[in-house]
Design an enzyme around this catalytic site. Structure first.
Site, PDB file in Angstrom:
ATOM      1  N   LYS A 241      33.743  60.739  62.443  1.00  0.00           N
ATOM      2  CA  LYS A 241      33.740  59.460  63.154  1.00  0.00           C
ATOM      3  C   LYS A 241      35.035  59.191  63.912  1.00  0.00           C
ATOM      4  CE  LYS A 241      29.877  57.345  60.889  1.00  0.00           C
ATOM      5  NZ  LYS A 241      29.312  56.214  60.121  1.00  0.00           N
ATOM      6  N   ARG A 275      27.924  61.603  52.937  1.00  0.00           N
ATOM      7  CA  ARG A 275      26.949  61.955  53.979  1.00  0.00           C
ATOM      8  C   ARG A 275      27.696  62.669  55.102  1.00  0.00           C
ATOM      9  NH1 ARG A 275      24.977  59.654  58.733  1.00  0.00           N
ATOM     10  NH2 ARG A 275      22.725  59.946  59.114  1.00  0.00           N
TER      11      ARG A 275
END
Length: 303
Positions: A241, A275
């Site tokens: 991210k 995840r």
């Protein structure tokens, strides 16, 4: 009061930490290391791997490769939720994900998660073999999602998001990001249980990157172990991210190693599910983490 310090055992540091998660056909149980949830984006426009696995056969092969590499859960999604992404029609999402769920289920018994906010997509994915509903809206976007979860007895992951993917990064603000999100997750958990969801089937996700600034993300990662007191398993989706690019001061730098570094930090905090996109690197890192003593800081033994 929990015992603290680097030598404290996991159960002493986090006496309320969940050690298992109820799925319709089984339990996922945790000891000292997290489960790895492998991401399968069946989309043309996801922020990291959009278009790579848009073909169902490629997505199925990718999921099965992740299982071989050590994935404990496969998370299949057909709609990008990156910042400023556009929503897609339900029929298109169904067209993308149902063949993949069916194909993966036919070739492995690893638990499958469907990443969706649409109740009909969840319903059909569960019928095709999924067991987990991973809903970024905390089961709030679609009024029918709660009933699907109740009827199917599916496990659910309820995430915090400020705004929607179309607005969430415009100007996210909190009084205290860690406490504000704790309050949301506690309230959402209470509501779900009150409405008929089995508390042992609920997993909670603070929503890294969903309506948070770079600093908000770092604050949450530093303190997300505070959420163990809620008694539900925690899932964190931090893979590749944008806050990592901010730290590295390079938007184009590969973020695999930085993702692994964050994952090991989360494992140290007892987070139950991570995840990620790069399953092999995480599987190997988690195994070595455990061999070196893992969360308890006690030397491991090679079996």
């Amino acid at each position: 009061m929990a015992t603290t310090g680097p030598s404290a055992r996991l159960e002493d540091r986090y006496p309320h930490r969940a050690t298992r998660w109820k799925l319709p056909s089984r339990w996922i149980e945790w000891g000292r290391v997290p489960s790895i949830m492998g991401i399968v984006n069946v989309t043309p426009d996801s922020f990291s791997d959009g278009g790579r696995f848009a073909d169902p056969s490629q997505a199925i092969d990718h999921a099965l490769q992740m299982v071989e590499e050590g994935a404990d859960i496969i998370d299949i999604g057909g709609e990008s939720t990156r910042p400023y992404s556009s929503p897609i029609e339900q029929l298109e999402e169904l067209r993308r994900v149902i063949p993949v769920v069916e194909g993966v289920r036919a070739r492995t018994d690893v638990p499958i998660s469907i990443d969706t906010t649409k109740s009909q997509v969840a319903r059909e994915a569960l019928a095709a073999g999924a067991e987990i509903i991973n809903d970024i809206s905390g089961l709030e976007a679609d009024p029918g999602m709660l009933q699907v979860a109740i009827d199917s007895r599916a496990a659910i992951c309820a995430m915090h998001m400020q705004g929607t993917p179309q607005t969430m990064q415009d100007d996210p603000r909190y009084d205290d990001v860690v406490e504000d999100i704790r309050d949301y997750l506690a309230g959402r958990l209470s509501t779900l249980i009150r409405r008929g969801i089995d508390p042992e089937s609920v997993c909670l996700d603070p929503g890294i990157g969903f309506g948070k600034s770079h600093q908000h993300n770092l604050d949450l990662l530093a303190a997300c172990d505070r959420y163990h007191e809620l008694g539900s398993p925690l899932l964190v989706g931090h893979s590749r991210k944008g806050f990592m690019a901010k730290i590295l001061a390079d938007r184009d730098r590969d973020r695999t190693l930085t993702t692994v570094a964050v994952s090991l930090h989360l494992a140290r905090l007892g987070v139950q599910v991570i995840r990620v996109h790069d399953v092999r690197f995480h599987s190997e890192a988690v195994r070595m983490f455990a061999a070196c003593g893992g969360v308890d800081g006690i030397s491991g033994r090679i079996a």
